[in-house]
Design an enzyme around this catalytic site. Structure first.
Site, PDB file in Angstrom:
ATOM      1  N   SER A 138     -15.764  22.023  32.662  1.00  0.00           N
ATOM      2  CA  SER A 138     -16.484  21.583  33.853  1.00  0.00           C
ATOM      3  C   SER A 138     -15.834  22.042  35.152  1.00  0.00           C
ATOM      4  CB  SER A 138     -16.627  20.058  33.864  1.00  0.00           C
ATOM      5  OG  SER A 138     -15.401  19.442  34.182  1.00  0.00           O
ATOM      6  N   LYS A 175     -12.380  16.067  38.463  1.00  0.00           N
ATOM      7  CA  LYS A 175     -13.579  16.506  39.168  1.00  0.00           C
ATOM      8  C   LYS A 175     -13.270  16.666  40.653  1.00  0.00           C
ATOM      9  CE  LYS A 175     -16.596  16.245  35.699  1.00  0.00           C
ATOM     10  NZ  LYS A 175     -15.558  16.140  34.657  1.00  0.00           N
TER      11      LYS A 175
END
Length: 214
Positions: A138, A175
């Protein structure tokens, strides 16, 4: 001598030799690999047994701070223990993991190893650091790939656009952080993935570096 006593003597000998050669102590995994102990929990038990016998010492706030106090009883090597000095130009950074860079997964906070890195890599601001191994894709557009180790500065806040380690219930994830008016967005750096939107989360730290072996 029992098998356990012999194994612990070998553990002591390896630690002493490693300190001689490198100036800092080995990780539990390195000890296990060298002495033939497959379980890091067994290595930990042996090390703590040697600490209880007062032949080793360890700062509980440092994951690789083993030092020699004296040789074990009956050791005929006449090893001089006063020459073991921990290098002050190296920081020993604990490795936590795993943490997903895709879907969040449980982050095990048991440290089994650490990575020594030059102190010049870090700001002299008294901050604590830890290392996380990344699993997932990701964050690939930020140059963080599956299997990478990110160096994380411990802090409980972040600015918009910073890459963070965030804890959501029992799961930790890496993230990019954005604080909106009514929610927090944890954005993956992968155009094929959707962001995670939450009302609140706990920031464990911000990503400050990357450690990778080619």
């Amino acid at each position: 001598m029992t098998k356990t006593e012999e194994r612990r003597r070998n553990v002591f000998q390896y630690i002493a030799d490693y300190l001689d050669e490198n100036g800092y102590p080995p990780s539990y995994r390195e000890i296990g690999s060298a002495v033939g102990i497959p379980s890091t929990s067994t290595v930990s038990a042996d090390v703590h047994a040697l600490i209880e016998k007062k032949v080793l010492s360890m700062d509980r706030n440092s994951y690789r701070s083993l030092q020699i106090i004296r040789v074990p009883d009956g050791d005929q090597s006449n090893r001089l223990t006063s020459s073991y000095n921990i290098r002050d130009d190296v920081f020993d950074i604990p490795v936590f993991g795993p943490v997903a860079a895709g879907a969040p997964i449980y982050a095990d906070d048991h440290v089994e190893e650490s990575i020594p890195l030059p102190s010049s890599f870090f700001h002299n601001d008294g901050a604590d650091y830890f290392i996380l191994e990344i699993h997932g894709e990701s964050m690939i557009e930020a140059g963080i790939y599956d299997g990478d180790h990110v160096i994380v500065r411990k802090q409980d806040y972040a600015r918009n656009g910073q890459q963070v380690v965030a804890l959501i219930e029992d799961s930790a994830t890496v993230k990019t952080y954005y604080q909106h008016k009514d929610h927090i967005e944890l954005r993956p750096e992968n155009a094929s993935m959707d962001p995670i939107l939450v009302k609140d989360c706990r920031i464990l730290g911000i990503v400050s570096g990357l450690y990778r072996l080619y």
